[in-house]
Design a protein around this motif. Structure first.
Motif, PDB file in Angstrom:
ATOM      1  N   ALA A 207       0.505   5.249 -14.120  1.00 48.66           N
ATOM      2  CA  ALA A 207      -0.035   6.036 -15.229  1.00 48.66           C
ATOM      3  C   ALA A 207      -0.441   7.434 -14.774  1.00 48.66           C
ATOM      4  O   ALA A 207      -0.459   8.369 -15.578  1.00 48.66           O
ATOM      5  N   ARG A 208      -0.743   7.568 -13.488  1.00 46.81           N
ATOM      6  CA  ARG A 208      -1.109   8.880 -12.945  1.00 46.81           C
ATOM      7  C   ARG A 208       0.108   9.667 -12.460  1.00 46.81           C
ATOM      8  O   ARG A 208      -0.032  10.705 -11.809  1.00 46.81           O
ATOM      9  N   GLY A 209       1.296   9.156 -12.773  1.00 48.98           N
ATOM     10  CA  GLY A 209       2.522   9.901 -12.499  1.00 48.98           C
ATOM     11  C   GLY A 209       3.114   9.714 -11.120  1.00 48.98           C
ATOM     12  O   GLY A 209       3.987  10.481 -10.721  1.00 48.98           O
ATOM     13  N   LYS A 210       2.679   8.689 -10.388  1.00 44.64           N
ATOM     14  CA  LYS A 210       3.188   8.479  -9.031  1.00 44.64           C
ATOM     15  C   LYS A 210       4.441   7.609  -9.042  1.00 44.64           C
ATOM     16  O   LYS A 210       4.575   6.694  -9.859  1.00 44.64           O
ATOM     17  N   SER A 211       5.357   7.885  -8.128  1.00 41.50           N
ATOM     18  CA  SER A 211       6.567   7.081  -7.973  1.00 41.50           C
ATOM     19  C   SER A 211       6.244   5.820  -7.187  1.00 41.50           C
ATOM     20  O   SER A 211       5.166   5.700  -6.583  1.00 41.50           O
ATOM     21  N   SER A 212       7.183   4.873  -7.171  1.00 38.48           N
ATOM     22  CA  SER A 212       6.963   3.640  -6.404  1.00 38.48           C
ATOM     23  C   SER A 212       6.762   3.944  -4.930  1.00 38.48           C
ATOM     24  O   SER A 212       5.930   3.321  -4.258  1.00 38.48           O
ATOM     25  N   TRP A 213       7.529   4.899  -4.405  1.00 37.02           N
ATOM     26  CA  TRP A 213       7.388   5.274  -2.992  1.00 37.02           C
ATOM     27  C   TRP A 213       5.994   5.826  -2.720  1.00 37.02           C
ATOM     28  O   TRP A 213       5.346   5.448  -1.734  1.00 37.02           O
ATOM     29  N   GLU A 214       5.509   6.694  -3.607  1.00 39.04           N
ATOM     30  CA  GLU A 214       4.174   7.276  -3.428  1.00 39.04           C
ATOM     31  C   GLU A 214       3.090   6.214  -3.548  1.00 39.04           C
ATOM     32  O   GLU A 214       2.116   6.218  -2.785  1.00 39.04           O
ATOM     33  N   ILE A 215       3.253   5.300  -4.515  1.00 38.08           N
ATOM     34  CA  ILE A 215       2.263   4.229  -4.686  1.00 38.08           C
ATOM     35  C   ILE A 215       2.219   3.351  -3.439  1.00 38.08           C
ATOM     36  O   ILE A 215       1.145   2.939  -2.983  1.00 38.08           O
ATOM     37  N   GLY A 216       3.397   3.075  -2.880  1.00 33.39           N
ATOM     38  CA  GLY A 216       3.450   2.279  -1.660  1.00 33.39           C
ATOM     39  C   GLY A 216       2.675   2.913  -0.529  1.00 33.39           C
ATOM     40  O   GLY A 216       1.964   2.219   0.218  1.00 33.39           O
ATOM     41  N   LYS A 217       2.799   4.220  -0.385  1.00 25.36           N
ATOM     42  CA  LYS A 217       2.063   4.930   0.660  1.00 25.36           C
ATOM     43  C   LYS A 217       0.552   4.870   0.408  1.00 25.36           C
ATOM     44  O   LYS A 217      -0.244   4.698   1.339  1.00 25.36           O
ATOM     45  N   ILE A 218       0.152   5.032  -0.853  1.00 24.87           N
ATOM     46  CA  ILE A 218      -1.275   5.020  -1.190  1.00 24.87           C
ATOM     47  C   ILE A 218      -1.882   3.652  -0.935  1.00 24.87           C
ATOM     48  O   ILE A 218      -2.981   3.535  -0.368  1.00 24.87           O
ATOM     49  N   LEU A 219      -1.162   2.606  -1.347  1.00 23.29           N
ATOM     50  CA  LEU A 219      -1.693   1.238  -1.238  1.00 23.29           C
ATOM     51  C   LEU A 219      -1.314   0.556   0.068  1.00 23.29           C
ATOM     52  O   LEU A 219      -1.732  -0.579   0.316  1.00 23.29           O
ATOM     53  N   GLU A 220      -0.482   1.248   0.868  1.00 25.55           N
ATOM     54  CA  GLU A 220      -0.035   0.708   2.153  1.00 25.55           C
ATOM     55  C   GLU A 220       0.734  -0.600   1.984  1.00 25.55           C
ATOM     56  O   GLU A 220       0.504  -1.593   2.670  1.00 25.55           O
ATOM     57  N   ILE A 221       1.640  -0.587   1.021  1.00 25.87           N
ATOM     58  CA  ILE A 221       2.560  -1.696   0.811  1.00 25.87           C
ATOM     59  C   ILE A 221       3.956  -1.124   0.667  1.00 25.87           C
ATOM     60  O   ILE A 221       4.131   0.091   0.505  1.00 25.87           O
ATOM     61  N   SER A 222       4.983  -1.967   0.693  1.00 32.05           N
ATOM     62  CA  SER A 222       6.349  -1.473   0.627  1.00 32.05           C
ATOM     63  C   SER A 222       6.712  -1.051  -0.801  1.00 32.05           C
ATOM     64  O   SER A 222       6.097  -1.489  -1.781  1.00 32.05           O
ATOM     65  N   GLU A 223       7.718  -0.202  -0.903  1.00 35.42           N
ATOM     66  CA  GLU A 223       8.196   0.237  -2.209  1.00 35.42           C
ATOM     67  C   GLU A 223       8.705  -0.958  -3.018  1.00 35.42           C
ATOM     68  O   GLU A 223       8.502  -1.029  -4.234  1.00 35.42           O
ATOM     69  N   ASN A 224       9.377  -1.897  -2.355  1.00 37.81           N
ATOM     70  CA  ASN A 224       9.871  -3.090  -3.051  1.00 37.81           C
ATOM     71  C   ASN A 224       8.724  -3.922  -3.622  1.00 37.81           C
ATOM     72  O   ASN A 224       8.842  -4.486  -4.716  1.00 37.81           O
ATOM     73  N   THR A 225       7.629  -3.988  -2.893  1.00 37.68           N
ATOM     74  CA  THR A 225       6.471  -4.741  -3.378  1.00 37.68           C
ATOM     75  C   THR A 225       5.872  -4.059  -4.606  1.00 37.68           C
ATOM     76  O   THR A 225       5.476  -4.733  -5.570  1.00 37.68           O
ATOM     77  N   VAL A 226       5.822  -2.736  -4.584  1.00 37.94           N
ATOM     78  CA  VAL A 226       5.340  -1.988  -5.752  1.00 37.94           C
ATOM     79  C   VAL A 226       6.213  -2.300  -6.962  1.00 37.94           C
ATOM     80  O   VAL A 226       5.717  -2.607  -8.051  1.00 37.94           O
ATOM     81  N   ASN A 227       7.525  -2.230  -6.771  1.00 42.87           N
ATOM     82  CA  ASN A 227       8.446  -2.498  -7.879  1.00 42.87           C
ATOM     83  C   ASN A 227       8.297  -3.922  -8.404  1.00 42.87           C
ATOM     84  O   ASN A 227       8.416  -4.171  -9.614  1.00 42.87           O
ATOM     85  N   PHE A 228       8.024  -4.854  -7.489  1.00 40.62           N
ATOM     86  CA  PHE A 228       7.814  -6.249  -7.893  1.00 40.62           C
ATOM     87  C   PHE A 228       6.594  -6.371  -8.812  1.00 40.62           C
ATOM     88  O   PHE A 228       6.659  -7.016  -9.859  1.00 40.62           O
ATOM     89  N   HIS A 229       5.496  -5.727  -8.435  1.00 38.15           N
ATOM     90  CA  HIS A 229       4.280  -5.802  -9.251  1.00 38.15           C
ATOM     91  C   HIS A 229       4.467  -5.097 -10.596  1.00 38.15           C
ATOM     92  O   HIS A 229       4.004  -5.590 -11.636  1.00 38.15           O
ATOM     93  N   ILE A 230       5.139  -3.965 -10.577  1.00 35.32           N
ATOM     94  CA  ILE A 230       5.355  -3.234 -11.826  1.00 35.32           C
ATOM     95  C   ILE A 230       6.263  -4.039 -12.754  1.00 35.32           C
ATOM     96  O   ILE A 230       6.060  -4.059 -13.977  1.00 35.32           O
TER      97      ILE A 230
END
Length: 257
Positions: A207-230
């Motif tokens: 909602a704050r405009g971050k990409s999956s890659w950016e969210i992964g860096k912020i939360l310290e998880i993989s991009e694939n994991t971010v996409n899974f949760h989304i």
């Protein structure tokens, strides 16, 4: 799409038949998503593959998305949805601004060429065109106590909308809106679905405009994991895109931007 008719009269009759079919198909339908699908199919008769519906309530000086019923339904290209919110265009959208002041349907070109429209507001239209939304018409839908909704129909080319087309789309949008409002009154306020902590974190940063890659860096998880949760959030919120899921999450009060 209505086939090409041999005369203007035949074309008018064909559209009248399609409109009657749309009304008949909506009888007994109580799911907002199904109604949206039927309206989408009707709009294709006018070369409009894209639609967006937003329902708002007044909140002091600005409009906030309503929390009763389906506040937003749209099938705009995902890339444009993401760009729209990333750039904060929801804060300056000239369609919403114009809709608040108008009672009748209006062409996007009218707003673009209006002397009061700012360069920033015109940029919203210009960027939308780069994503394929090159011409559109919007229908303001005003209700009691300052409530307000708007339905927009968009085309992938710049040919202007004829008056008859606008009349049919306005009537169809009004019918859709009234049915949606009827659902809301009978069903009450929809319960917010339950999201896990990680799902909330992922959709918050979306909602704050971050990409999956950016969210992964912020939360310290993989991009694939971010996409899974989304993906899970989209399913729980019955959203067709991550942007719409983010809108609904904010709308339900699950996350706050």
């Amino acid at each position: 799409m209505v086939p090409a008719a041999h005369s203007p009269e035949a074309a008018r009759e064909a559209l009248a038949v399609e409109f009657g079919r749309f009304l008949d198909q909506t009888v007994g339908i109580s799911q907002s998503e199904r109604l949206f699908e039927l309206l989408s199919a009707f709009a294709v008769n006018f070369d409009c593959p894209w639609m967006a519906y937003g329902s708002f309530v007044p909140a002091q000086r600005e409009l906030k998305l309503a929390r009763r019923g389906p506040a937003a339904m749209l099938n705009y290209p995902d890339e444009w949805q993401e760009r729209y919110f990333e750039m904060g265009y929801d804060e300056i959208d000239p369609i919403i601004k114009t809709g608040r002041k108008r009672a009748d349907a209006f062409r996007w070109s009218e707003v673009y060429n209006d002397g009061s429209t700012t360069e920033g507001e015109r940029r919203v239209f210009d960027e939308a065109a780069t994503f394929g939304l090159r011409a559109g018409v919007s229908v303001p839908l005003h209700g009691p106590e300052g409530s307000f909704a708007i339905m927009s129909f968009a085309r992938p080319w710049g040919r202007e909308f004829q008056n008859r087309t606008i009349t049919y789309l306005q009537l169809a949008a009004l019918h859709f809106h009234l049915r949606i409002k009827k659902f809301g009154k009978s069903a009450g306020i929809e319960d917010a679905p339950s999201l896990s902590l990680r799902e909330k974190e992922c959709i918050l940063w979306t909602a704050r405009g971050k990409s999956s890659w950016e969210i992964g860096k912020i939360l310290e998880i993989s991009e694939n994991t971010v996409n899974f949760h989304i993906k899970n959030v989209k399913k729980k919120l019955n959203a067709t895109s991550r942007t719409l899921a983010a809108i609904k999450a904010v709308n339900f009060g699950i996350v706050q931007i």
